[in-house]
Design a protein around this motif. Structure first.
Motif, mmCIF file in Angstrom:
data_model
loop_
_atom_site.group_PDB
_atom_site.id
_atom_site.type_symbol
_atom_site.label_atom_id
_atom_site.label_comp_id
_atom_site.label_asym_id
_atom_site.label_seq_id
_atom_site.Cartn_x
_atom_site.Cartn_y
_atom_site.Cartn_z
ATOM 1 N N HIS A 111 -5.524 -16.323 5.185
ATOM 2 C CA HIS A 111 -5.561 -16.228 3.725
ATOM 3 C C HIS A 111 -6.083 -14.873 3.254
ATOM 4 O O HIS A 111 -5.670 -14.387 2.197
ATOM 5 C CB HIS A 111 -6.396 -17.374 3.149
ATOM 6 C CG HIS A 111 -5.697 -18.696 3.182
ATOM 7 N ND1 HIS A 111 -5.631 -19.475 4.316
ATOM 8 C CD2 HIS A 111 -4.999 -19.364 2.221
ATOM 9 C CE1 HIS A 111 -4.933 -20.565 4.056
ATOM 10 N NE2 HIS A 111 -4.553 -20.532 2.797
ATOM 11 N N MET A 112 -6.968 -14.272 4.017
ATOM 12 C CA MET A 112 -7.423 -12.931 3.662
ATOM 13 C C MET A 112 -6.281 -11.934 3.777
ATOM 14 O O MET A 112 -6.128 -11.045 2.926
ATOM 15 C CB MET A 112 -8.582 -12.510 4.552
ATOM 16 C CG MET A 112 -9.198 -11.172 4.176
ATOM 17 S SD MET A 112 -9.965 -11.158 2.535
ATOM 18 C CE MET A 112 -11.383 -12.198 2.843
ATOM 19 N N ALA A 113 -5.466 -12.078 4.807
ATOM 20 C CA ALA A 113 -4.308 -11.203 4.957
ATOM 21 C C ALA A 113 -3.357 -11.361 3.769
ATOM 22 O O ALA A 113 -2.799 -10.369 3.270
ATOM 23 C CB ALA A 113 -3.580 -11.513 6.263
ATOM 24 N N GLN A 114 -3.181 -12.583 3.300
ATOM 25 C CA GLN A 114 -2.309 -12.822 2.146
ATOM 26 C C GLN A 114 -2.891 -12.192 0.881
ATOM 27 O O GLN A 114 -2.156 -11.602 0.069
ATOM 28 C CB GLN A 114 -2.105 -14.327 1.961
ATOM 29 C CG GLN A 114 -1.331 -14.978 3.099
ATOM 30 C CD GLN A 114 -1.338 -16.490 3.038
ATOM 31 O OE1 GLN A 114 -2.114 -17.102 2.289
ATOM 32 N NE2 GLN A 114 -0.485 -17.120 3.829
ATOM 33 N N LEU A 115 -4.218 -12.319 0.704
ATOM 34 C CA LEU A 115 -4.863 -11.698 -0.453
ATOM 35 C C LEU A 115 -4.698 -10.185 -0.418
ATOM 36 O O LEU A 115 -4.429 -9.555 -1.450
ATOM 37 C CB LEU A 115 -6.357 -12.046 -0.488
ATOM 38 C CG LEU A 115 -6.785 -13.338 -1.171
ATOM 39 C CD1 LEU A 115 -8.299 -13.476 -1.101
ATOM 40 C CD2 LEU A 115 -6.318 -13.379 -2.619
ATOM 41 N N ARG A 116 -4.868 -9.597 0.738
ATOM 42 C CA ARG A 116 -4.713 -8.146 0.855
ATOM 43 C C ARG A 116 -3.300 -7.708 0.497
ATOM 44 O O ARG A 116 -3.110 -6.670 -0.158
ATOM 45 C CB ARG A 116 -5.073 -7.696 2.268
ATOM 46 C CG ARG A 116 -6.567 -7.717 2.554
ATOM 47 C CD ARG A 116 -6.857 -7.515 4.023
ATOM 48 N NE ARG A 116 -8.285 -7.330 4.272
ATOM 49 C CZ ARG A 116 -8.848 -7.405 5.465
ATOM 50 N NH1 ARG A 116 -8.102 -7.667 6.533
ATOM 51 N NH2 ARG A 116 -10.144 -7.218 5.607
ATOM 52 N N GLN A 117 -2.321 -8.472 0.912
ATOM 53 C CA GLN A 117 -0.939 -8.133 0.580
ATOM 54 C C GLN A 117 -0.703 -8.159 -0.924
ATOM 55 O O GLN A 117 0.056 -7.349 -1.461
ATOM 56 C CB GLN A 117 0.026 -9.105 1.270
ATOM 57 C CG GLN A 117 0.137 -8.932 2.774
ATOM 58 C CD GLN A 117 0.780 -7.610 3.170
ATOM 59 O OE1 GLN A 117 1.611 -7.056 2.441
ATOM 60 N NE2 GLN A 117 0.389 -7.082 4.319
ATOM 61 N N LYS A 118 -1.365 -9.053 -1.618
ATOM 62 C CA LYS A 118 -1.150 -9.203 -3.056
ATOM 63 C C LYS A 118 -2.019 -8.262 -3.891
ATOM 64 O O LYS A 118 -1.637 -7.923 -5.026
ATOM 65 C CB LYS A 118 -1.434 -10.647 -3.469
ATOM 66 C CG LYS A 118 -0.441 -11.651 -2.883
ATOM 67 C CD LYS A 118 -0.762 -13.078 -3.298
ATOM 68 C CE LYS A 118 0.252 -14.054 -2.719
ATOM 69 N NZ LYS A 118 -0.005 -15.456 -3.135
ATOM 70 N N LEU A 119 -3.184 -7.833 -3.350
ATOM 71 C CA LEU A 119 -4.141 -7.114 -4.182
ATOM 72 C C LEU A 119 -4.424 -5.684 -3.750
ATOM 73 O O LEU A 119 -4.827 -4.861 -4.580
ATOM 74 C CB LEU A 119 -5.464 -7.886 -4.231
ATOM 75 C CG LEU A 119 -5.399 -9.309 -4.790
ATOM 76 C CD1 LEU A 119 -6.772 -9.967 -4.719
ATOM 77 C CD2 LEU A 119 -4.886 -9.312 -6.229
ATOM 78 N N GLU A 120 -4.278 -5.382 -2.487
ATOM 79 C CA GLU A 120 -4.615 -4.049 -1.988
ATOM 80 C C GLU A 120 -3.400 -3.121 -2.039
ATOM 81 O O GLU A 120 -2.282 -3.532 -1.740
ATOM 82 C CB GLU A 120 -5.129 -4.122 -0.546
ATOM 83 C CG GLU A 120 -6.449 -4.848 -0.380
ATOM 84 C CD GLU A 120 -7.648 -3.954 -0.686
ATOM 85 O OE1 GLU A 120 -7.438 -2.792 -1.087
ATOM 86 O OE2 GLU A 120 -8.790 -4.438 -0.515
ATOM 87 N N GLN A 121 -3.627 -1.870 -2.406
ATOM 88 C CA GLN A 121 -2.552 -0.892 -2.371
ATOM 89 C C GLN A 121 -2.106 -0.613 -0.946
ATOM 90 O O GLN A 121 -0.922 -0.406 -0.684
ATOM 91 C CB GLN A 121 -2.996 0.415 -3.046
ATOM 92 C CG GLN A 121 -3.168 0.300 -4.552
ATOM 93 C CD GLN A 121 -3.450 1.648 -5.195
ATOM 94 O OE1 GLN A 121 -3.563 2.651 -4.503
ATOM 95 N NE2 GLN A 121 -3.551 1.653 -6.514
ATOM 96 N N GLN A 122 -3.063 -0.602 -0.018
ATOM 97 C CA GLN A 122 -2.758 -0.400 1.396
ATOM 98 C C GLN A 122 -3.404 -1.541 2.182
ATOM 99 O O GLN A 122 -4.535 -1.407 2.667
ATOM 100 C CB GLN A 122 -3.280 0.953 1.878
ATOM 101 C CG GLN A 122 -2.613 2.135 1.173
ATOM 102 C CD GLN A 122 -3.161 3.469 1.659
ATOM 103 O OE1 GLN A 122 -4.371 3.637 1.821
ATOM 104 N NE2 GLN A 122 -2.262 4.410 1.900
ATOM 105 N N PRO A 123 -2.711 -2.652 2.340
ATOM 106 C CA PRO A 123 -3.298 -3.835 2.977
ATOM 107 C C PRO A 123 -3.828 -3.585 4.382
ATOM 108 O O PRO A 123 -4.796 -4.220 4.798
ATOM 109 C CB PRO A 123 -2.126 -4.833 3.003
ATOM 110 C CG PRO A 123 -1.238 -4.397 1.875
ATOM 111 C CD PRO A 123 -1.334 -2.903 1.835
ATOM 112 N N ALA A 124 -3.208 -2.665 5.113
ATOM 113 C CA ALA A 124 -3.654 -2.403 6.487
ATOM 114 C C ALA A 124 -4.989 -1.665 6.529
ATOM 115 O O ALA A 124 -5.722 -1.741 7.520
ATOM 116 C CB ALA A 124 -2.598 -1.613 7.243
#
Length: 224
Positions: free
Chosen positions: A193-206
């Motif tokens: 779920h953290m990975a999903q949040l990063r995809q939706k909210l972070e400019q650079q999820p990685a």
């Protein structure tokens, strides 16, 4: 009122160094060497933050933390030579807000103190970091003014991180709050779920700016 910090540390050299450092930054500092005396002082005085060493002479700092958490939500930063992940996880699971391993730099400790003192209070305020806004009253999340659709679990995870911004949260703390008591020791749930949040909210999820991993421990929402 100036910010009041209790330093609970029994090493006299470190006491002197940290008191000088903190007072140079404008903090009021009370120094105690014994856990029981520190708890008594906290029960009688206003305090904004506790710096807690785990290796006290009269009792383990973990016991101090457990007693304190039975009656206070005072921000606590553990400062300890115990650097193993299990020590950090135990202290955080029992209610510490952060954990700094000795030896540490002055800049790191001061940054952690500032971060802990910035933790948002209250249940109804909006939370903002970067261009992301979470409104707990409307149950809405937006990024750069555009609504972001989150699942119920993603929303609860983000809300918990916001309410504990700049604090290290363990996997089990998150699991207990978001998923419930029966989901302890299932860190993969949080990772997905953290990975999903990063995809939706972070400019650079990685390489996330806000939703940071605490290696071996859990996660931290970092607010500038």
């Amino acid at each position: 009122m100036n910010t009041q910090i209790l330093l609970l540390e029994d090493d006299s050299a470190l006491q002197s160094f940290l008191q000088t450092l903190l007072e140079s930054q404008g903090y009021q500092v009370e120094v105690q060497a014994y856990g029981q005396k520190g708890l008594q002082w906290l029960g009688q005085h206003h305090c904004d933050l506790l710096l807690l060493d785990l290796g006290l002479a009269d009792m383990d700092g973990i016991a101090v933390l457990q007693q304190l958490r039975s009656w206070s939500d005072l921000p606590v930063i553990v400062i300890s030579a115990r650097g193993k992940e299990q020590d950090k996880v135990k202290a955080l699971d029992l209610g510490a807000n952060d954990y700094v391993t000795k030896p540490f730099s002055s800049a790191e400790l001061l940054a952690r103190i500032r971060a802990s003192l910035r933790v948002p209070r209250g249940q109804s305020q909006q939370f903002q970091f970067g261009d992301i806004v979470l409104d707990p009253v409307q149950h809405q999340v937006s990024r750069a003014g555009t609504a972001v659709h989150l699942t119920k679990t993603e929303y609860e995870l983000l809300l918990m991180l916001c309410r504990h911004a700049n604090q290290a949260l363990t996997h089990n703390q998150i699991l207990k709050h978001v998923w419930g008591e029966t989901y302890q020791d299932r860190p993969e749930y949080v990772r997905v779920h953290m990975a999903q949040l990063r995809q939706k909210l972070e400019q650079q999820p990685a390489t996330p700016r806000f939703l940071r991993t605490e290696a071996g421990v859990g996660y931290r929402l970092c607010i500038d």
